[in-house]
Design a protein around this motif. Structure first.
Motif, short mmCIF file in Angstrom:
data_model
loop_
_atom_site.label_atom_id
_atom_site.label_comp_id
_atom_site.label_asym_id
_atom_site.label_seq_id
_atom_site.Cartn_x
_atom_site.Cartn_y
_atom_site.Cartn_z
N HIS A 105 1.00 -0.94 0.03
CA HIS A 105 -0.39 0.20 0.17
C HIS A 105 1.19 1.42 0.15
O HIS A 105 2.00 0.73 -0.02
N SER A 106 -0.12 2.33 0.00
CA SER A 106 1.05 3.60 0.41
C SER A 106 1.91 3.84 1.07
O SER A 106 3.11 5.14 1.18
N MET B 231 -3.42 0.02 -7.89
CA MET B 231 -3.00 0.31 -6.69
C MET B 231 -3.60 2.33 -7.85
O MET B 231 -3.31 3.29 -7.23
N ASP C 179 -2.12 0.87 -14.79
CA ASP C 179 -0.59 1.07 -13.36
C ASP C 179 0.40 0.69 -13.69
O ASP C 179 1.16 1.13 -13.24
N THR D 61 -14.51 -8.22 -15.50
CA THR D 61 -15.14 -7.36 -14.24
C THR D 61 -16.84 -7.62 -14.08
O THR D 61 -17.62 -9.05 -14.12
#
Ligand code: NAP
Length: 316
Positions: free
Chosen positions: A212-213, A232, A271, A295
């Motif tokens: 994560h960030s 992300m 990304d 999806t």
């Protein structure tokens, strides 16, 4: 349950191009899954059941309108019963909850999807919790989230991470025993994907690292991945030096970025810096044409599964 194909089948599910990496096409794999779904839908119809999907759209956000339109179109093309409910942006929360409760009680509806985001005056969590877990084909109800996280009982997994797992299996990259690094911990993608990959059995049994960030030295972690899944939300942020040669790279990101050289003035990218990473990776998804088409296919799959469970429940 959808089955994963043998390795030889995987070759037919990819679009080989003249570059080093195998290109994993979500369009091709999605079409393969839809062919299987058509058979399951026909079997249900033979029993007098037409799977039904209801989509609820509040307001007129153009992106939401487009997504809901695509979902309904796909449902109709597959022969599903689809009902699109459009509501005014200032709809009363109680009225919306009543609408959802009505769909819960409707035996002709097996899947309910409330398109997010909802207007600020509506409690999004409350709306999602009002959808009956057995019809929550988006997989956002806490009951489904909890069952996925604890790997127990029947549940619906969110469609994008479920699509990622199907892509891996059907392109010959079973995550079992592999080190999968997921970049992103959102409730929509990263977190449920980590839960799916950690499950025992089909599509699971991976060793999972979630970034994560606040992850320090992201490249050092991503380079350790056999399979790297990136969600992300930062255009073209994963560069070739962040990928172990031969790794499988799944790019969930989708962005429209300005491009004065493109005819429309913009281009769509993910990304991952595709043009660079394709020369290092062993296999890679494009964006567009990768995770995106999966999806909606998984939404259809969840709706068909819900109808099958309802039929089974009636028999017992
Ligand atoms: P999100 O809610 O914005 O989450 C992004 C995640 O990435 C967060 O966990 C964030 O960390 C992490 N992150 C951000 N910058 C980072 C950095 N520099 N290093 C490491 N981690 C970083 O996004 P999302 O909803 O998961 O969606 C991710 C992408 O997938 C978006 O491009 C979205 O459009 C796309 N998407 C595509 C589909 C599809 O059907 N194709 C479906 C859903 C989403 P923190 O938690 O610390 O903030």
């Amino acid at each position: 349950m959808l089955s994963s194909g043998p390795r030889s089948e995987a070759a037919t599910l990819t679009n080989p191009r003249r570059m080093s990496a195998q290109i994993i096409s979500g369009r091709v794999i999605g079409e393969h899954i839809r062919a299987e779904l058509r058979e399951r839908i026909a079997a249900l119809k033979a029993e007098g059941v037409t799977p039904g999907l209801a989509t609820v759209l509040v307001g007129a956000n153009p992106a939401s309108q487009m997504y809901v339109g695509m979902k309904n179109k796909a449902a109709q093309e597959m022969g599903l019963h689809s009902r699109q409910i459009n509501l005014a942006p200032d709809i009363d929360e109680a009225e919306l909850l009543g609408m959802v409760a009505g769909l819960n009680a409707d035996p002709g509806i097996h899947g309910i999807l409330v398109q997010l985001p909802l207007p600020g005056h509506v409690d999004e969590g409350l709306v999602l919790e009002t959808i009956h877990p057995s019809k929550d084909v988006d997989g956002f109800h806490p009951m489904n989230v909890g069952r996925l996280a604890t790997d127990s009982g029947d549940f619906f997994a969110p469609c994008t991470p479920a699509g990622v797992v199907e892509m891996l299996l059907r392109s010959g990259h079973d995550p079992a025993g592999k080190h999968v690094v997921v970049v992103g911990r959102s409730n929509l993608v990263g977190r449920p994907l980590a839960s799916l990959l950690l499950r025992k059995g089909r599509g699971g049994d991976a060793t999972v690292t979630v970034c994560h960030s606040r992850t320090e030295d992201l490249g050092a972690v991503t380079r350790a991945a056999d399979i790297l899944v990136v969600a992300m939300g930062r255009p073209e942020s994963i560069t070739a030096d962040m990928v172990r040669p031969g790794a499988v790279v799944i790019d969930v990101g989708t962005h429209r970025v300005d491009d004065p050289h493109a005819e429309k003035g913009y281009r769509v990218c993910g990304d991952v810096l595709f043009d660079e990473v394709k020369d290092v990776a062993g296999a890679i998804t494009p964006s567009p044409g990768g995770v995106g088409p999966m999806t909606i296919t998984m939404l259809l799959a969840n709706t068909v599964t819900s109808a099958e469970r309802a039929l089974e429940g009636r028999r017992n």
